[in-house]
Design a protein around this motif. Sequence first.
Motif, PDB file in Angstrom:
ATOM      1  N   VAL A  34       0.836  -1.190   0.000  1.00  0.00           N
ATOM      2  CA  VAL A  34       0.000   0.000   0.000  1.00  0.00           C
ATOM      3  C   VAL A  34       0.876   1.248   0.000  1.00  0.00           C
ATOM      4  CG1 VAL A  34      -1.751   1.314   1.246  1.00  0.00           C
ATOM      5  CG2 VAL A  34      -1.853  -1.170   1.215  1.00  0.00           C
ATOM      6  N   LYS A  35       0.634   2.141  -0.948  1.00  0.00           N
ATOM      7  CA  LYS A  35       1.380   3.393  -1.011  1.00  0.00           C
ATOM      8  C   LYS A  35       0.407   4.532  -1.251  1.00  0.00           C
ATOM      9  CE  LYS A  35       5.373   5.600  -3.154  1.00  0.00           C
ATOM     10  NZ  LYS A  35       6.483   5.436  -4.107  1.00  0.00           N
ATOM     11  N   THR A  36       0.450   5.532  -0.388  1.00  0.00           N
ATOM     12  CA  THR A  36      -0.439   6.682  -0.508  1.00  0.00           C
ATOM     13  C   THR A  36       0.258   7.782  -1.295  1.00  0.00           C
ATOM     14  OG1 THR A  36      -1.487   6.178   1.608  1.00  0.00           O
ATOM     15  CG2 THR A  36      -1.757   8.409   0.764  1.00  0.00           C
ATOM     16  N   ILE A  37      -0.448   8.366  -2.233  1.00  0.00           N
ATOM     17  CA  ILE A  37       0.098   9.428  -3.067  1.00  0.00           C
ATOM     18  C   ILE A  37      -0.468  10.771  -2.625  1.00  0.00           C
ATOM     19  CG2 ILE A  37       0.212  10.363  -5.404  1.00  0.00           C
ATOM     20  CD1 ILE A  37       1.946   7.885  -4.871  1.00  0.00           C
ATOM     21  N   GLY A  45       8.224  11.229 -11.380  1.00  0.00           N
ATOM     22  CA  GLY A  45       9.680  11.157 -11.297  1.00  0.00           C
ATOM     23  C   GLY A  45      10.218   9.992 -10.499  1.00  0.00           C
ATOM     24  N   THR A  46       9.325   9.233  -9.862  1.00  0.00           N
ATOM     25  CA  THR A  46       9.762   8.068  -9.089  1.00  0.00           C
ATOM     26  C   THR A  46      10.403   7.028 -10.004  1.00  0.00           C
ATOM     27  OG1 THR A  46       8.069   8.352  -7.380  1.00  0.00           O
ATOM     28  CG2 THR A  46       8.960   6.128  -7.654  1.00  0.00           C
ATOM     29  N   PRO A  64       7.706  -3.264  -4.650  1.00  0.00           N
ATOM     30  CA  PRO A  64       6.467  -3.764  -4.037  1.00  0.00           C
ATOM     31  C   PRO A  64       5.269  -2.849  -4.242  1.00  0.00           C
ATOM     32  CG  PRO A  64       7.914  -2.858  -2.352  1.00  0.00           C
ATOM     33  CD  PRO A  64       8.717  -2.916  -3.618  1.00  0.00           C
ATOM     34  N   PHE A  65       5.503  -1.604  -4.713  1.00  0.00           N
ATOM     35  CA  PHE A  65       4.412  -0.657  -4.880  1.00  0.00           C
ATOM     36  C   PHE A  65       3.848  -0.617  -6.294  1.00  0.00           C
ATOM     37  CE2 PHE A  65       6.795   1.517  -1.342  1.00  0.00           C
ATOM     38  CZ  PHE A  65       5.889   1.176  -0.347  1.00  0.00           C
ATOM     39  N   LYS A  96      10.283   3.748 -20.631  1.00  0.00           N
ATOM     40  CA  LYS A  96      11.075   2.529 -20.710  1.00  0.00           C
ATOM     41  C   LYS A  96      12.317   2.572 -19.827  1.00  0.00           C
ATOM     42  CE  LYS A  96       9.511   0.839 -25.181  1.00  0.00           C
ATOM     43  NZ  LYS A  96       9.877   0.351 -26.528  1.00  0.00           N
ATOM     44  N   GLN A  97      12.566   3.719 -19.202  1.00  0.00           N
ATOM     45  CA  GLN A  97      13.650   3.818 -18.225  1.00  0.00           C
ATOM     46  C   GLN A  97      13.150   3.519 -16.814  1.00  0.00           C
ATOM     47  OE1 GLN A  97      13.330   6.429 -20.794  1.00  0.00           O
ATOM     48  NE2 GLN A  97      14.607   4.892 -21.818  1.00  0.00           N
ATOM     49  N   GLY A  98      11.863   3.218 -16.712  1.00  0.00           N
ATOM     50  CA  GLY A  98      11.291   2.858 -15.418  1.00  0.00           C
ATOM     51  C   GLY A  98      10.904   4.039 -14.554  1.00  0.00           C
ATOM     52  N   LYS A  99      10.756   5.226 -15.163  1.00  0.00           N
ATOM     53  CA  LYS A  99      10.375   6.402 -14.392  1.00  0.00           C
ATOM     54  C   LYS A  99       8.903   6.739 -14.600  1.00  0.00           C
ATOM     55  CE  LYS A  99      14.664   8.860 -13.527  1.00  0.00           C
ATOM     56  NZ  LYS A  99      15.349  10.179 -13.531  1.00  0.00           N
TER      57      LYS A  99
END
Length: 242
Positions: A34-37, A45-46, A64-65, A96-99
């Motif tokens: 669980v991740k709250t935004i 940018g994560t 995991p998020f 595709k860079q995972g951002k």
Amino acid sequence: MKTVLLGSMIILMACQPKNKETHQTNPAEQKVTVKTIAEGKGDYGTQVKGHYDKSQDAWISEDPFYETVYFEGSDFASIRRLVDNEDEPNMGLINKQGKIVVSTKYSGMSIGFTDGFCQVASGQNWGMVNDKGEEILKPVYGDVTAEKDGIFRISKDSKYGFADKTGKILVEPKYESVDYAGNGLFFFMKEPARWGLKNFKEEVIVQPEFTFTQDFVDGKTILQKSDGEDYIVYTDGRVVKK
């Protein structure tokens, strides 16, 4: 996931997760996912932990998020943030860079950017996000359509108006229909098949007496009245019978 074709863009609306791979979690692990935004740019940018797999054209998530996603030939893919509440908007965009390039706080979006902007949805309402992760128009509109010159046509309660690329409302959505004409002008429909021309100060340039709209070229266009005759209409308001 529901796919809608809007103009030349593909729109994805979140339903139930349907990725090729799903992450299985036991009850002990569930709370970890669980991740709250927060408001603002959220998780824009994560860097999602994982790696790009060229053979699958996928970002294989080890985070995991977030889920694993498949690009299917596109430069971007929709990605979901894992949450307990399935009704919580949790869709965003990843490259595709995972951002994360659009925060995972929406229920739908266009896959990619058009002129630096991405349509985003909250329920049945639409807004616009730029490629810096900034929400230019909140998703409170029935429709948001990109026009030329960085202008957006917006609708609310089946009425239409305009906004610019900074999010400034140029014309409140109050017209039955509008069509951007360029040069700071727009066609407005006063009644069915009766179109006129205004500027963004909403001053009438040409009275609503034409049966259709058409783009201006070199400051003029050819329109038709109900009498079936063609007229040359100029952006300065002159109307000359052809």
